[in-house]
Design a protein around this motif. Structure first.
Motif, short mmCIF file in Angstrom:
data_model
loop_
_atom_site.label_atom_id
_atom_site.label_comp_id
_atom_site.label_asym_id
_atom_site.label_seq_id
_atom_site.Cartn_x
_atom_site.Cartn_y
_atom_site.Cartn_z
N ALA A 116 0.86 -1.19 0.00
CA ALA A 116 0.00 0.00 0.00
C ALA A 116 0.89 1.24 0.00
O ALA A 116 0.61 2.23 -0.69
CB ALA A 116 -0.91 -0.01 1.22
N THR A 117 1.97 1.19 0.76
CA THR A 117 2.89 2.33 0.80
C THR A 117 3.50 2.58 -0.57
O THR A 117 3.60 3.70 -1.05
CB THR A 117 4.04 2.05 1.79
N ARG A 118 3.87 1.48 -1.21
CA ARG A 118 4.48 1.60 -2.53
C ARG A 118 3.45 2.17 -3.52
O ARG A 118 3.76 3.03 -4.34
CB ARG A 118 4.94 0.23 -3.00
N PHE A 119 2.21 1.67 -3.39
CA PHE A 119 1.14 2.15 -4.27
C PHE A 119 0.99 3.67 -4.10
O PHE A 119 0.94 4.42 -5.08
CB PHE A 119 -0.17 1.44 -3.91
N VAL A 120 0.94 4.11 -2.84
CA VAL A 120 0.71 5.53 -2.59
C VAL A 120 1.87 6.36 -3.12
O VAL A 120 1.67 7.40 -3.77
CB VAL A 120 0.47 5.80 -1.08
N SER A 121 3.11 5.88 -2.93
CA SER A 121 4.22 6.70 -3.42
C SER A 121 4.21 6.74 -4.95
O SER A 121 4.53 7.76 -5.56
CB SER A 121 5.57 6.23 -2.88
N TRP A 135 -8.92 0.43 -3.22
CA TRP A 135 -9.87 0.03 -2.18
C TRP A 135 -9.34 -1.23 -1.50
O TRP A 135 -8.84 -2.13 -2.17
CB TRP A 135 -11.23 -0.32 -2.80
N PHE A 136 -9.50 -1.27 -0.21
CA PHE A 136 -9.21 -2.50 0.52
C PHE A 136 -10.52 -3.28 0.64
O PHE A 136 -11.45 -2.82 1.27
CB PHE A 136 -8.68 -2.17 1.93
N HIS A 137 -10.56 -4.42 -0.01
CA HIS A 137 -11.77 -5.25 0.08
C HIS A 137 -11.86 -5.80 1.50
O HIS A 137 -10.97 -6.53 1.95
CB HIS A 137 -11.68 -6.38 -0.94
N MET A 138 -12.91 -5.46 2.21
CA MET A 138 -12.96 -5.77 3.64
C MET A 138 -14.29 -6.45 4.00
O MET A 138 -15.33 -5.79 4.03
CB MET A 138 -12.83 -4.46 4.43
N TYR A 179 -1.93 7.70 6.56
CA TYR A 179 -3.35 8.04 6.38
C TYR A 179 -3.64 8.62 4.99
O TYR A 179 -4.35 9.61 4.86
CB TYR A 179 -3.84 8.94 7.51
N SER A 180 -3.09 7.98 3.97
CA SER A 180 -3.28 8.48 2.61
C SER A 180 -4.75 8.48 2.20
O SER A 180 -5.50 7.52 2.45
CB SER A 180 -2.51 7.59 1.63
N SER A 181 -5.15 9.54 1.52
CA SER A 181 -6.54 9.61 1.07
C SER A 181 -6.74 8.84 -0.24
O SER A 181 -7.83 8.81 -0.77
CB SER A 181 -6.98 11.06 0.91
N TYR A 182 -5.66 8.23 -0.77
CA TYR A 182 -5.83 7.39 -1.97
C TYR A 182 -6.30 5.98 -1.61
O TYR A 182 -6.53 5.16 -2.48
CB TYR A 182 -4.52 7.32 -2.76
N LEU A 183 -6.37 5.70 -0.32
CA LEU A 183 -6.83 4.39 0.11
C LEU A 183 -8.15 4.52 0.85
O LEU A 183 -8.33 5.45 1.63
CB LEU A 183 -5.83 3.75 1.09
#
Ligand code: SAM
Length: 625
Positions: A116-121, A135-138, A179-183
């Motif tokens: 997720a960190t890599r995705f955000v960067s 989206w995190f499928h939850m 707390y990225s807003s892309y997730l």
């Protein structure tokens, strides 16, 4: 209430599925707009599912629908024209902005958080108009629903292991990505109806609600519809999040049944919903001493009739008390005790545009007491309206306007009653103790100050949505420690109840109201597992005679709405488990020029002191101009 565009879609893990067949068999294909979208993304192809196959539906507004009806020669009726092919809609700009779905893999949570960190960067490096979101499928209860669903929170609720891993799995990614807003979450509902486990997701950012089609009652003999619990869940999520709704085809389905399910969703959820997308949930705390409030802020206060009603009752009780205790006593010169009853001198300090002046006059009229009222404010913006009221609504009353700072004002004669409302969101954050530090210089010895005392309260809470907004609007960690007013959105309460922190007395004269350093330790026991983001602050005020104001959650004065909660954030959120001790060190500090708060978590983990020396936020004791 704001209407907004709700988008419906179908969700399947397997793009080779029955979906196209089902869709082609729709009875009224003309009324359904859909696109099946292959999504390609350069991001870690091997590892994650993408939303490779989706059909997106948009519910058109009634006007749009009738417009497309007019254009449509097939002549469908307005009643059933909520979905139309005339205006195909893309859920997002597919080619540029794929939605990447992180599947639920809690066992691998460290690796997923890394990804997720890599995705955000990676997202941050992209041009502004092509940033993908993830989206995190939850599943709402993790891999396993609770064995015995609970409807009411019990005293201590440790999450079942599976649900706990789901919740903390998501939070690991949140912490790791700052707390990225892309997730955000794609929350999948489940047949089990557990209120307590459900409610913890209401304070999380949910972008998509996935509804397994098996949750709909079978079409025969019943119409396809969701249970009351599931409808309420979706309504609550839609109230606080701008979500898409996806129906998951988790079992074989006919086109007719699918149409009936979508129709049910459209009827149930495309109504006006109380979601206010543009409104921010956090707003800077007011500082009416430091800067001058504007007319719209006063208008906001004035709508809260319950507040003025409580003040009116308290003033009535105070006047009644003074009248009884000062009743003219029969004397040699006046054997019947008939000397004309005295006129009570009342000052409304910080009167704004005058609603509390009207409350005082109404209270006096209701018990036929004579009053003279001083209406004092330091804000020049209030003066024109006050002057107009003097010759209109108060023309038959004795009201005198004073344009001054209450700290320097001394009336020619001592007062019977002081009325003030400088309570802020935390009782003392509008510097009420400093502004009204010496009531004995204004009041007669038996005079009354309304409110007579006020207290503030804190409780530990979790709210990713709130915390993320706080971080998004703060450029550096110093700013992130700012205290904000908080519109009442749901948060996860981590303790059974709030604790009183500080109490201030405002009279009678002679009682100590001096406010120097006040510090205290506040202890809580966690009643559930969660991520502690900060402390929610509220207040109670004892006006007089048993009339009170309270913004404490669950114990609010009924109907009172103009005060929000105040939020004291933690720079680093802390994971707590049911049964943990939560201890907060809290200080109210002040010098000649300002006041400020400092706070530090001592347990279950120690944090640095926040807002040292008012570094992030202070409340000046002088005017800004
Ligand atoms: C929260 S508002 C309440 C206004 C009004 N009483 C009402 O209920 O609508 C506080 C008011 O106190 C005034 N105020 C704050 N500090 C003051 C001071 N030191 N001297 C005079 N007025 C002050 C502000 O200008 C503001 O109008």
């Amino acid at each position: 209430m704001t209407a907004f565009q709700l988008e419906f879609g179908l969700f399947e893990d397997n793009p080779q599925s029955r979906l196209p067949t089902v869709l082609s068999a729709f009875a009224t294909p003309k009324k359904i707009a859909f696109t099946t979208v292959p999504i390609r993304s350069a991001f870690d192809k091997g590892r994650y599912e993408y939303l490779t196959s989706e059909a997106c539906f948009r519910v058109l507004s009634r006007e749009e629908a009738s417009r497309s009806d007019d254009a449509d020669s097939s002549g469908s009726s307005a009643e059933d024209s909520g979905i139309s092919l005339a205006d195909p809609v893309k859920v997002n700009d597919k080619a540029d902005k794929p939605i990447i779905l992180f599947p639920f893999t809690p066992d691998d949570s460290f690796a997923v958080a890394e990804d997720a960190t890599r995705f955000v960067s990676e997202v941050l490096l992209r041009p502004t108009n092509s940033k993908p979101i993830a989206w995190f499928h939850m599943p709402i209860y993790g891999n396993q629903p609770p064995a015995t669903p609970s409807k009411f929170p019990s005293r201590t609720v440790a999450l079942p292991e599976e649900a706990r891993s789901a919740y903390f799995y998501w939070h690991r990614a949140m912490v790791q990505t700052r707390y990225s807003s892309y997730l955000s979450l794609a929350l999948e509902l489940h047949a089990t109806e557990d209120t307590v486990a459900r409610d913890r997701w209401l304070s999380e950012p949910v972008s998509c609600i996935i509804i397994p089609i098996s949750l709909f009652a079978a079409p025969v003999p019943l119409p396809a519809r969701l249970s009351v619990f599931h409808r309420a869940t979706i309504h609550s999520l839609l109230q606080w999040n701008q979500c898409k709704i996806m129906v998951r085809l988790d079992e074989a389905v006919t086109a007719a049944h699918l149409e009936a399910c979508l129709d049910h969703l459209r009827r149930e959820f495309s109504k006006d919903l109380p979601y206010v997308p543009k409104r921010r949930h956090l707003s800077p705390t007011m500082q009416p001493l430091y800067y001058n409030l504007c007319q719209s802020e006063y208008s906001g206060f004035e709508e809260d009739l319950v507040k003025y009603d409580q003040y009116e009752k308290a003033v009535g009780a105070a006047l009644g008390h003074l009248r009884v205790t000062r009743k003219p006593i029969a004397s040699a010169g006046d054997p019947a005790g008939t000397i004309e009853e005295e006129k009570f001198i009342v000052a409304v300090l910080g009167c704004g545009r005058g609603p509390l002046v009207s409350s005082v006059l109404k209270a006096a009229a209701s018990i036929q007491a004579k009053v003279k009222v001083f209406a004092l404010d330091k804000n020049p913006e209030t003066q024109a309206i006050l002057k107009e009221k003097l010759v209109t609504v108060w023309k038959d009353a004795e009201v005198e306007l004073i344009y001054a700072d209450m700290r320097g004002w001394r009336p020619a004669i001592l007062l019977d009653i002081i009325v003030s409302e400088l309570l802020g969101s935390f009782a003392d954050d509008e510097c009420s103790p400093e502004c009204l530090e010496e009531p004995e210089k204004l009041l007669k010895p038996d005079g009354i100050s309304i409110p007579t005392s006020y207290s503030n309260y804190l409780e530990p809470v979790s709210s990713t949505r709130m915390y993320r907004e706080l971080r998004a609007r703060s450029f550096d960690s110093r700013q992130q420690m700012r205290v904000f007013g908080w519109y009442r959105t749901p948060c996860l309460k981590l303790a059974a109840e709030e604790k009183r922190v500080l109490t201030f007395f405002q009279g009678p004269p002679g009682k100590d109201v001096k406010v120097t350093l006040r510090e205290t330790l506040v202890d809580f026991v966690a009643v559930t597992d969660g991520v502690l983001h900060g402390f929610a602050g509220s207040f109670t005020a004892d006006l007089y005679g048993g009339f009170t104001l309270s913004t404490v959650q669950g114990k609010e004065t009924p109907g009172l709405f103009s005060w929000g909660v105040i939020f004291f954030p933690l720079l680093e959120p802390v994971r707590v488990l049911a049964g943990d001790q939560i201890q907060l060190e809290f200080r109210r500090c002040g010098d000649l020029f300002r006041i400020w708060y400092e706070w530090r978590l001592r347990s279950p983990r120690s944090s640095p002191m926040h807002n040292v020396d008012g570094d992030a936020l202070e409340f000046p004791l002088y005017f800004s101009d």
